[in-house]
Motif scaffolding. Structure first.
Motif, short mmCIF file in Angstrom:
data_model
loop_
_atom_site.label_atom_id
_atom_site.label_comp_id
_atom_site.label_asym_id
_atom_site.label_seq_id
_atom_site.Cartn_x
_atom_site.Cartn_y
_atom_site.Cartn_z
N HIS A 110 0.84 -1.20 0.00
CA HIS A 110 0.00 0.00 0.00
C HIS A 110 0.87 1.25 0.00
O HIS A 110 1.78 1.39 0.82
N VAL A 111 0.60 2.13 -0.94
CA VAL A 111 1.31 3.41 -1.01
C VAL A 111 0.40 4.49 -0.46
O VAL A 111 -0.73 4.68 -0.94
N HIS A 112 0.86 5.19 0.55
CA HIS A 112 0.06 6.24 1.20
C HIS A 112 0.12 7.52 0.38
O HIS A 112 1.20 7.98 -0.02
N ARG A 113 -1.05 8.08 0.14
CA ARG A 113 -1.15 9.37 -0.54
C ARG A 113 -2.21 10.20 0.16
O ARG A 113 -3.24 9.69 0.59
N PHE A 114 -1.95 11.50 0.27
CA PHE A 114 -2.89 12.41 0.91
C PHE A 114 -3.25 13.52 -0.09
O PHE A 114 -2.41 13.98 -0.85
N GLY A 115 -4.48 13.94 -0.05
CA GLY A 115 -4.90 15.03 -0.92
C GLY A 115 -4.74 16.39 -0.26
O GLY A 115 -5.67 17.21 -0.30
N ASP A 116 -3.60 16.60 0.34
CA ASP A 116 -3.41 17.84 1.11
C ASP A 116 -2.25 18.69 0.61
O ASP A 116 -1.68 19.48 1.36
N LEU A 117 -1.89 18.53 -0.67
CA LEU A 117 -0.81 19.35 -1.20
C LEU A 117 -1.26 20.81 -1.29
O LEU A 117 -2.35 21.09 -1.80
N PRO A 118 -0.45 21.74 -0.81
CA PRO A 118 -0.80 23.16 -0.93
C PRO A 118 -1.00 23.55 -2.39
O PRO A 118 -0.23 23.12 -3.26
N ALA A 119 -2.00 24.35 -2.65
CA ALA A 119 -2.28 24.75 -4.03
C ALA A 119 -1.10 25.44 -4.67
O ALA A 119 -0.82 25.26 -5.86
N GLU A 120 -0.38 26.23 -3.88
CA GLU A 120 0.77 26.94 -4.45
C GLU A 120 1.89 25.98 -4.85
O GLU A 120 2.63 26.22 -5.81
N ALA A 121 2.01 24.85 -4.13
CA ALA A 121 3.02 23.85 -4.48
C ALA A 121 2.66 23.15 -5.78
O ALA A 121 3.54 22.88 -6.62
N VAL A 122 1.39 22.86 -5.97
CA VAL A 122 0.94 22.23 -7.21
C VAL A 122 1.19 23.15 -8.40
O VAL A 122 1.69 22.72 -9.44
#
Length: 359
Positions: A168-180
């Motif tokens: 299982h690879v952990h991923r979170f949908g919490d990347l800062p918009a400015e980083a994206v």
């Protein structure tokens, strides 16, 4: 045995499946002292899981605050140069996953920073450390005149293999918009810096040649040397499928690659002599105990003999990190240097020029 203090920048798939478990398996060699990622949730989870207290969203801040011998640069390729140069300014050794960078100008920045430091840079080309590949190098040297060679890399999604294996690879949908947004902007700037104004398909083709196929070119170069030129090349399916004919002195190499949704991983190099051929076959690296194999076919009189060599079940990534330990602890100069990677950029550029107006 000296224990090295190491930090890690980027905690995504390759870190979770490969580098973190291998570092944990070598507690006599490595001590993980700091982690860095732009995802707050992933950073916190990995810090707790691997018992690391020093957690940072900024690589520069981590390097400023934590004493380290080496750093693993495993984040997105758009940030490799920035992170590598920052580490080198602190005289911290760098292990950077391929692709080391996007443009030749970035490669020059890394080389200049390394030369001004007391540290080394090693590019993560694990296929070149597989014991079967190392044996194949000797077999090809003894092969005699080469008639032909083939370099192939046709792969399906990594999740096909990891999902069925309980990884299982952990991923979170919490990347800062400015980083994206910053990553998108950097990618656009660096792609233009690398190959000039081009179509979206051309940029996709170039990105795949760097991200997947630099593995193939790197292993090919060590085994066969640099090609003289690319005689022809094509790109199809939005840059996902490509082939090229690479000219060497006395023989050609057929390169073919593609990425689709089929559940298979076919990556190999095969070199053909007059009566013998040497084949190195790779399996998916995300199931680490699947061995790389060497197949040697000999025609002797009326018979065809095939020898299958599997030197070890030790995976290429583990061999690679054992080698990196020697680089840092004992002053070994790595074979996968920034200058070595720069040759792969030349091969990629030759292929893109041969593709020309097709993309």
């Amino acid at each position: 045995m000296k224990k090295l203090k190491v930090g890690m920048i980027g905690l995504g798939e390759i870190a979770q499946i490969i580098h973190l478990p291998i570092l944990q398996s070598m507690p006599d060699r490595f001590e993980l002292v700091a982690l860095c990622d732009v995802s707050p949730g992933l950073l916190a989870l990995m810090g707790e899981k691997h018992r690391v207290e020093h957690l940072y969203a900024s690589a520069t801040e981590m390097l400023d605050r934590v004493d380290m011998d080496a750093v693993f640069v495993l984040n997105n390729m758009e940030y490799h140069t920035e992170c590598a140069v920052a580490a080198l300014k602190k005289n911290v050794h760098v292990f950077v996953e391929k692709p080391m960078c996007i443009s030749d100008a970035e490669a020059e920045q890394i080389i200049l920073a390394r030369d001004a430091s007391q540290a080394q840079v090693m590019v993560g080309y694990m296929r070149r450390f597989a014991p079967a590949y190392m044996r194949a190098l000797e077999e090809v040297k003894a092969l005699g005149p080469i008639n032909y060679a083939r370099v192939r890399d046709m792969i399906g999604p990594n999740a096909f293999f990891t999902g069925q294996s309980g990884i299982h690879v952990h991923r979170f949908g919490d990347l800062p918009a400015e980083a994206v947004q910053d990553r998108k902007d950097r990618n656009a700037r660096l792609m233009k810096e690398a190959i000039g104004e081009a179509s979206a398909e051309a940029y996709a083709a170039y990105g795949l040649l760097l991200g997947l196929n630099s593995h193939d070119f790197s292993a090919m170069r060590e085994m066969l040397g640099m090609p003289l030129r690319v005689k022809a090349a094509s790109s199809r399916q939005g840059g996902r499928f490509k082939n090229a004919i690479l000219e060497y002195d006395g023989f050609d190499v057929m390169f073919e690659t593609g990425v689709d949704q089929q559940g298979r991983f076919d990556a190999h190099i095969e070199v053909y002599g007059e009566r013998r051929s040497v084949l190195v076959q790779y399996d998916t690296p995300y199931l680490r105990q699947l061995p790389t194999t060497l197949r040697i076919r000999d025609t002797i009189g009326d018979s065809l003999a095939e020898t299958v060599v599997r030197p070890t079940y030790k995976d290429a990534y583990t061999c690679e990190l054992e080698y990196f330990y020697e680089v840092v602890a004992n002053g070994l100069t790595p074979k996968t240097t920034p200058e070595d990677y720069r040759q792969d950029l030349k091969v990629v550029k030759m292929i893109m020029e041969a593709i020309g107006n097709e993309v």
